[in-house]
Design a protein around this motif. Structure first.
Motif, short mmCIF file in Angstrom:
data_model
loop_
_atom_site.label_atom_id
_atom_site.label_comp_id
_atom_site.label_asym_id
_atom_site.label_seq_id
_atom_site.Cartn_x
_atom_site.Cartn_y
_atom_site.Cartn_z
N UNK A 46 0.84 -1.19 0.00
CA UNK A 46 0.00 0.00 0.00
C UNK A 46 0.87 1.25 0.00
N UNK A 47 0.28 2.33 -0.42
CA UNK A 47 1.04 3.58 -0.49
C UNK A 47 0.28 4.67 0.23
N UNK A 48 0.89 5.24 1.25
CA UNK A 48 0.24 6.33 2.00
C UNK A 48 0.13 7.55 1.11
N UNK A 49 -1.02 8.22 1.10
CA UNK A 49 -1.14 9.44 0.28
C UNK A 49 -0.05 10.47 0.62
N UNK A 50 0.36 10.50 1.89
CA UNK A 50 1.37 11.48 2.30
C UNK A 50 2.67 11.33 1.49
N UNK A 51 3.00 10.07 1.16
CA UNK A 51 4.26 9.84 0.44
C UNK A 51 4.17 10.43 -0.98
N UNK A 52 2.96 10.37 -1.54
CA UNK A 52 2.77 10.95 -2.89
C UNK A 52 2.94 12.47 -2.81
N UNK A 53 2.38 13.05 -1.73
CA UNK A 53 2.51 14.50 -1.54
C UNK A 53 3.98 14.89 -1.40
N UNK A 54 4.70 14.12 -0.59
CA UNK A 54 6.12 14.39 -0.35
C UNK A 54 6.90 14.29 -1.68
N UNK A 55 6.59 13.26 -2.48
CA UNK A 55 7.29 13.10 -3.77
C UNK A 55 6.97 14.28 -4.70
N UNK A 56 5.70 14.72 -4.69
CA UNK A 56 5.32 15.88 -5.50
C UNK A 56 6.15 17.10 -5.10
N UNK A 57 6.31 17.28 -3.78
CA UNK A 57 7.04 18.47 -3.30
C UNK A 57 8.51 18.39 -3.73
N UNK A 58 9.12 17.21 -3.57
CA UNK A 58 10.53 17.09 -3.97
C UNK A 58 10.67 17.30 -5.47
N UNK A 59 9.63 16.88 -6.21
CA UNK A 59 9.69 17.00 -7.67
C UNK A 59 9.56 18.46 -8.13
N UNK A 60 9.26 19.37 -7.19
CA UNK A 60 9.22 20.79 -7.57
C UNK A 60 10.57 21.22 -8.16
N UNK A 237 10.30 28.77 -3.71
CA UNK A 237 9.77 29.13 -2.39
C UNK A 237 8.79 28.05 -1.90
N UNK A 238 8.00 27.51 -2.82
CA UNK A 238 7.07 26.43 -2.39
C UNK A 238 7.90 25.24 -1.89
N UNK A 239 8.99 24.96 -2.60
CA UNK A 239 9.85 23.85 -2.17
C UNK A 239 10.39 24.13 -0.77
N UNK A 240 10.87 25.36 -0.55
CA UNK A 240 11.40 25.71 0.79
C UNK A 240 10.33 25.52 1.86
N UNK A 241 9.11 25.99 1.55
CA UNK A 241 8.01 25.84 2.51
C UNK A 241 7.72 24.37 2.77
N UNK A 242 7.77 23.56 1.70
CA UNK A 242 7.44 22.13 1.85
C UNK A 242 8.48 21.41 2.72
N UNK A 243 9.70 21.92 2.69
CA UNK A 243 10.75 21.25 3.49
C UNK A 243 10.40 21.26 4.98
N UNK A 244 9.54 22.19 5.37
CA UNK A 244 9.17 22.26 6.78
C UNK A 244 8.42 21.01 7.23
N UNK A 245 7.65 20.41 6.30
CA UNK A 245 6.91 19.20 6.72
C UNK A 245 7.43 17.92 6.07
N UNK A 246 8.31 18.04 5.08
CA UNK A 246 8.82 16.81 4.45
C UNK A 246 9.75 16.08 5.44
N UNK A 247 9.61 14.75 5.54
CA UNK A 247 10.50 14.03 6.46
C UNK A 247 11.89 13.88 5.84
N UNK A 248 12.92 13.75 6.65
CA UNK A 248 14.24 13.40 6.12
C UNK A 248 14.17 11.96 5.59
N UNK A 249 15.05 11.61 4.66
CA UNK A 249 15.05 10.25 4.13
C UNK A 249 15.35 9.25 5.26
#
Ligand code: BGC
Length: 519
Positions: A46-60, A237-249
């Motif tokens: 299964x894939x948590x929706x959060x992981x898709x969000x995190x991948x979208x943010x990194x893909x910025x 800037x969106x990427x910088x903002x997203x880093x606040x909630x993105x988990x470290x690898x």
């Protein structure tokens, strides 16, 4: 594609992951202490929706990258840009002396070349940050360097400020292109790693599309060029903002012995009932790095664990990706099409090619786990080769508009071939094929070769195509043929495999004329 659609696709693609037996791995420190034998079988897919969000943010990072590819080059023909930097004079300014052609060519060369050089350097600095301070720190520094550089470019009062800006923006994008794919590959579960990694390429193509659409309007405004250079600051800037909630690898944390933090990071990206099993797999994967530490530069070239083999393959993949001519088309499509049509048709034709480039990436999202990396690279390579040969033949004929339509159609076929295979899959494979302790440095080198050849193609193509456009396409066809044969013979399949299984696949892989394992 919305996250919901991707998640739906993820569920569909949940093919069982075969776990081959491991006789030699003995791992402790996983909390449970994994000792010799097969890795735990992962039943849940299964894939948590959060992981898709995190991948979208990194893909910025890809959005920033793509926007620059299509944004910067187009400014050269914008009146506002030409007046501002003295390439051309306004009728209202009788004292103005326009720059010579030599000066204009040199300025263009610096704008492109300094960006490519900055990106190559950024790709080499990235690993130091990513391995020492973490993947997120690398993304943070890269985004800041980009914002600084892009601000200088957008505000540039004189051309020298633009040059300095190109170096910093390039360095930021170079580091992003090393780090974002690795981050996505490391946070994603195996069964969706290829699909989520493809978001990187999808973002590049969307960035290209946004910039080329924006340029259609921006060219009519005197200060429009500033947006072509600085519009992507908003994505940064969106990427910088997203880093606040993105988990470290979690892989990075575990490898550094920060077990509690690794558990927390993993808990955010996996379902609770998968957590212990995933932690055990993580412990196996990070065992070597915990024992031996991050690989030194000399170990990257060592034959142990097929490291040198993999590195040469990764460098080969990125080199072929560029020398098969994609950026000759991305950067110069308007100029090529202009040989056959008027300029407004050429710009529309370019927009069509960019749209095809973006849409074709969805084929990869669907197919990259189902068909595997090798099948996509080989089939895409064959399509690209035939399209290039045909384009080479057409370009050697008299340049009428009906031949021009033929060139456009075969350029489109080439782009479909590239956009579902060598575009996304090369980034994916390079981010997943190296052992963890060597990953930062090895992907730094493969990304470095990508940027080096991007710069060379960008610099050489205008002159080479003046000498022989059909010769250039012929050259690209030969390169993609060699690349396809290289993949067929030497590339072990990495789809849906854990790092340890990937090590095993490379250890066992033997080049054979008749490939036994496609996926
Ligand atoms: C390449 C870029 C290229 C882009 C086109 C990427 O995979 O690395 O150089 O411009 O694809 O979509």
């Amino acid at each position: 594609m919305s996250s919901a659609e991707i998640i739906k696709d993820v569920e569909l693609a949940n093919a069982p992951t075969p776990h081959e037996s491991m006789d030699t791995v003995s791992v402790s420190g996983s909390g449970k202490g994994y000792v010799e034998g097969s890795p735990p079988d992962k039943k849940t897919k299964r894939t948590k929706p959060f992981i898709v969000l995190v991948a979208f943010c990194a893909a910025l990072g890809g959005l920033i990258f793509g926007y620059d590819i299509a944004g910067a080059g187009a400014t050269f023909v914008m009146d506002g840009f030409q007046y501002h930097f003295g390439w051309k004079c306004q009728d209202s300014d009788p004292t103005c002396v326009p720059a010579t052609n030599n000066k204009i060519n040199a300025d263009q060369g610096f704008i492109n070349g300094l960006f490519g050089a900055g990106a190559a350097v950024g790709a080499l600095i990235g690993p130091g940050l990513a391995d020492k301070y973490g993947r997120k720190m690398c993304l943070l520094v890269a985004a800041i360097s980009f914002i600084f550089g892009a601000s200088l470019q957008a505000a540039a009062p004189v051309i020298s400020v633009m040059f300095v800006g190109r170096i910093f923006a390039g360095a930021g994008i170079g580091a992003l292109s090393m780090c974002s794919p690795v981050y996505i590959a490391e946070v994603a579960p195996e069964h969706t790693r290829g699909m989520l990694s493809t978001l990187w390429q999808l973002s590049i193509t969307i960035g290209i599309l946004i910039a080329s659409a924006a340029n259609l309007g921006l060219q009519h405004w005197d200060n429009g060029w500033r947006i072509s250079y600085g519009g992507n600051i908003s994505f940064a800037f969106i990427l910088l903002g997203s880093l606040l909630f993105m988990p470290e690898s979690p892989r990075y944390l575990k490898a550094k012995g920060r077990d509690e933090e690794a558990r927390e990071a993993l808990a955010r990206t996996r379902y609770e009932d998968e957590l212990e099993e995933e932690l055990e797999i993580l412990a196996q994967e990070c065992f070597e790095e915990k024992k031996l530490g991050v690989a030194s530069w000399s170990e990257i070239f060592d034959v142990t664990n097929k490291m040198r083999y993999r590195l040469l393959l990764g460098i080969g993949l990125q080199t072929v990706q560029q020398l098969s001519g994609i950026n000759a088309i991305m950067f110069y499509a308007p100029t090529i099409l202009n040989k056959f049509f008027g300029s407004s048709q050429a710009i529309r034709g370019t927009f069509i090619l960019n749209t095809i480039n973006c849409l074709s990436t969805f084929i990869t999202i669907y197919a990259v786990e189902r068909a595997g990396r090798v099948r996509l690279l080989v089939s895409g390579g064959i399509i690209m080769m035939f399209a290039l040969i045909t384009t080479a033949i057409l370009s050697s004929m008299t340049q009428t508009s009906s031949i021009g339509y033929g060139v456009l159609v075969f350029a489109a076929i080439y782009i479909v071939g590239f956009a579902y295979s060598w575009g996304p899959v090369v980034w994916t494979v390079c981010s997943e094929m190296f052992p963890l302790r060597a990953r930062g440095k090895a992907t730094g080198l493969t990304t470095f070769s990508n940027w080096t050849f991007t710069t060379i193609v960008g610099a050489v193509f205008p002159k080479a195509s003046d000498a022989s456009l059909s010769g250039c396409f012929g050259f690209f066809a030969v390169i993609i043929l060699c690349g396809t044969v290289m993949v067929y013979l030497f590339q072990a399949e990495t789809a849906t495999k854990t790092i340890i299984e990937i090590d095993e696949s490379f250890a066992k892989h033997q080049p054979k004329l008749k490939r036994e394992k496609w996926s």
